[in-house]
Design a protein around this motif. Structure first.
Motif, PDB file in Angstrom:
ATOM      1  N   LEU A   1       0.840  -1.192   0.000  1.00 22.26           N
ATOM      2  CA  LEU A   1       0.000   0.000   0.000  1.00 22.26           C
ATOM      3  C   LEU A   1       0.882   1.251   0.000  1.00 22.26           C
ATOM      4  O   LEU A   1       0.859   2.043   0.948  1.00 22.26           O
TER       5      LEU A   1
ATOM      6  N   THR B   1      -0.420  -2.775  -6.865  1.00 15.65           N
ATOM      7  CA  THR B   1      -0.601  -2.674  -5.413  1.00 15.65           C
ATOM      8  C   THR B   1      -1.747  -3.599  -5.011  1.00 15.65           C
ATOM      9  O   THR B   1      -2.411  -4.211  -5.861  1.00 15.65           O
TER      10      THR B   1
ATOM     11  N   TYR C   1      -4.374  -2.395  -3.508  1.00 21.81           N
ATOM     12  CA  TYR C   1      -5.547  -1.537  -3.321  1.00 21.81           C
ATOM     13  C   TYR C   1      -6.843  -2.231  -3.740  1.00 21.81           C
ATOM     14  O   TYR C   1      -7.860  -2.105  -3.037  1.00 21.81           O
TER      15      TYR C   1
ATOM     16  N   MET D   1      -3.246   7.122  -1.308  1.00 21.03           N
ATOM     17  CA  MET D   1      -2.261   6.382  -2.097  1.00 21.03           C
ATOM     18  C   MET D   1      -1.838   7.138  -3.353  1.00 21.03           C
ATOM     19  O   MET D   1      -0.703   7.008  -3.798  1.00 21.03           O
TER      20      MET D   1
ATOM     21  N   PRO E   1      -1.415   5.327   4.313  1.00 18.72           N
ATOM     22  CA  PRO E   1      -2.367   4.338   3.769  1.00 18.72           C
ATOM     23  C   PRO E   1      -2.670   3.204   4.747  1.00 18.72           C
ATOM     24  O   PRO E   1      -3.781   2.684   4.748  1.00 18.72           O
TER      25      PRO E   1
END
Length: 533
Positions: free
Chosen positions: A52, A75, A77, A95, A102
């Motif tokens: 992250l 990532t 995410y 981010m 994050p």
């Protein structure tokens, strides 16, 4: 935006951002690491989280990719977004623009899961990439929290520590934890779980977050497996026992063990507890619940969709009109029961609800007794008390109550009113008897009354309770912490040669050695004696 072809370095498939930055530094950048950070992120130093990272927006254009592509493909995410950790897009903003932390924004500390902090790598994957491309690569899929196995090579992942005592801001693939020895994993379920996590990450990219629908998938599958009653109640004890036995031989990347108890499962599957849960918990539940089929998170071809109980049209066996027609022909209860297959109680109920007279034992009692039973029922008396008072059977009372339109609902409302009144009186008496009690004591000693009003009449409860007090912050016992740190530092070998940062990481100081050293006189004196700066 890159200004030359030399700076055009495309990331590899599933490569983490940290890995790409290291490759960029080794192949395209010149000079110190701060020059690379300045060129990529417009700042001389930055710490890149394994999965992250922040300030991704500055990478737009590098490698020919947009910031959104960096975020989704390189990532984790998408994993956190799918499981509800970015409903207001705060994590997305942090981010992309680096306006916060994050890890905090994704509520990772609240999960209380002590994962190993660092980059997870497979030694064999690292070696293969070095042979093919000339440089190693860190795979973002290996960074999924909790994984310990590479599903490709069936070997243990190596954790390269990050932070003050680890890689910190250094841009290198070399680490003391990297050894030539490879540990094979023979436990098939650990490998299957790792593959399940990889497949889930690939499936949910670009998928919207719908926690309500995901919750429905969970409950449907629990009902299919027999862990829910027909009324929707969860058989929690059975569920905890089943999932604990299933994972009893599994090892996860956690510094401390955890239990699959009600505290773990409750927020995932209960209706009223829609708290955010770490993706690791969803993966653990889904791996067992969907029988290793990652498509269950989206409801695609999952087992419960093929169940007749949820998809086949429901055939309602309603013979009401036929029974009414037969009653109008003056047929006996026995004849109607034989022709329709319905019980006499059901036939009698339909007859009485429609006001059709019949000559069964339900009319064996006098009209006076019938009206007496109905009067007491409307007053809310218990059916056993009614039976004793009138001198009839409990079955007759129950049949008469159920066959009288609106009476059941009226008695339910009376029962709710009695509970409400009793709860109010109980709490008022407690306030009068103990005027010094706070809300906490009232809830502890009169929990039934407290929670009845809490769930059904919150305004009434607030009017009864004493004013809410501000929470008292617990004071830190610095003397105990001072003694603990002195003992921990004394037991360390070579403490005098360590930096303050490394020493703090070794003794788990929680930041006290740097920020609160003035409150630790014994520790401060010991550090001065050792010459630690």
């Amino acid at each position: 935006m890159p200004t030359s072809d030399m700076n055009y370095l495309a990331p590899l498939a599933n490569e983490s951002i940290f890995s790409w930055v290291v490759r960029y530094h080794l192949t395209c950048s010149v000079g110190h690491e701060k020059n690379t950070y300045q060129a990529l992120f417009q700042q001389p130093k930055i710490r890149l989280h394994p999965y992250l990272p922040h300030s991704i927006g500055y990478l737009a254009g590098h490698g020919g990719l947009t910031a959104q592509h960096w975020l989704i493909q390189h990532t984790l995410y998408p994993l956190f977004q799918f499981f509800g950790h970015d409903a207001e897009q705060k994590l997305l903003s942090v981010m992309l623009h680096g306006t916060g932390n994050p890890v905090i924004t994704a509520n990772i500390p609240h999960a209380r899961l002590n994962f190993s902090a660092g980059h997870r790598v497979c030694p064999l994957c690292l070696s293969e990439h070095r042979q093919i491309t000339g440089t190693p690569m860190f795979d973002i899929r290996h960074q999924i929290p909790g994984l310990v196995v590479c599903p490709i090579h069936h070997c243990l992942l190596v954790v390269l520590a990050s932070g003050d005592a680890g890689l910190d801001r250094r841009l290198t693939f070399h680490h003391a934890a990297m050894t030539p020895q490879v540990y094979r994993v023979e436990h098939q379920m650990s490998t299957d779980f790792a593959q399940f996590c990889w497949d889930t990450l690939a499936l949910i990219k670009n998928e919207p977050c719908d926690l309500a629908l995901l919750h429905t998938h969970y409950r449907h599958q629990l009902m299919h497996k027999g862990f829910m009653t027909r009324s929707g109640q969860i058989r929690m004890a059975m569920l905890v026992r089943a999932i604990s036995e299933y994972y009893q031989d599994m090892v996860f990347d956690l510094e401390s063990s955890f239990e699959f108890g009600e505290r773990f499962l409750g927020p995932l599957i209960r209706d009223k507890t829609r708290t955010l849960n770490h993706p690791f918990k969803h993966l653990i539940l889904g791996f067992w619940l969907f029988d290793h089929d990652h498509r269950g998170f989206l409801g695609q071809e999952s087992p419960f969709q093929l169940m007749p109980a949820f998809n086949a049209p429901v055939v309602v066996n309603d013979d009401r009109e036929r029974i009414l027609s037969l009653l109008s022909e003056d047929l006996s209860m026995s004849q109607i029961e034989t022709m329709t297959g319905r019980s006499r109680c059901y036939i009698r109920r339909i007859a009485e609800l429609e006001g059709i007279k019949h000559a069964t034992n339900a009319n064996a009692f006098s009209h006076r007794q019938r009206h007496w039973v109905l009067l007491l029922a409307y007053l809310g008396r218990h059916r056993h008390d009614i039976a004793r008072s009138v001198g009839v059977g409990v079955g007759y009372v129950e049949q008469l109550i159920s066959n009288t339109p609106g009476l059941v609902l009226w008695r339910q409302q009376l029962c709710a009113m009695r509970k409400h009144q009793a709860s109010v009186i109980e709490l008022l008496d407690a306030r009068q008897s103990h005027p010094d009690w706070r809300r906490k004591e009232l809830k502890a000693h009169h929990s039934r009354a407290f929670f009845h009003l809490y769930h059904h009449d919150r305004d009434c409860l607030e009017a009864i309770l004493p004013p809410a007090l501000k929470p008292l912050k617990q004071s830190k016992n610095w003397a105990v912490e001072d003694e603990r740190l002195v003992l921990a530092i004394t037991e360390l070998d070579g403490a005098a040669s360590m930096s303050l940062t490394v020493l703090a990481a070794k003794v788990r100081d929680k930041g006290h050695l740097i920020k609160r050293l003035d409150k630790l006189p014994l520790t401060k004196a010991l550090l001065v004696k050792l010459g630690v700066k």
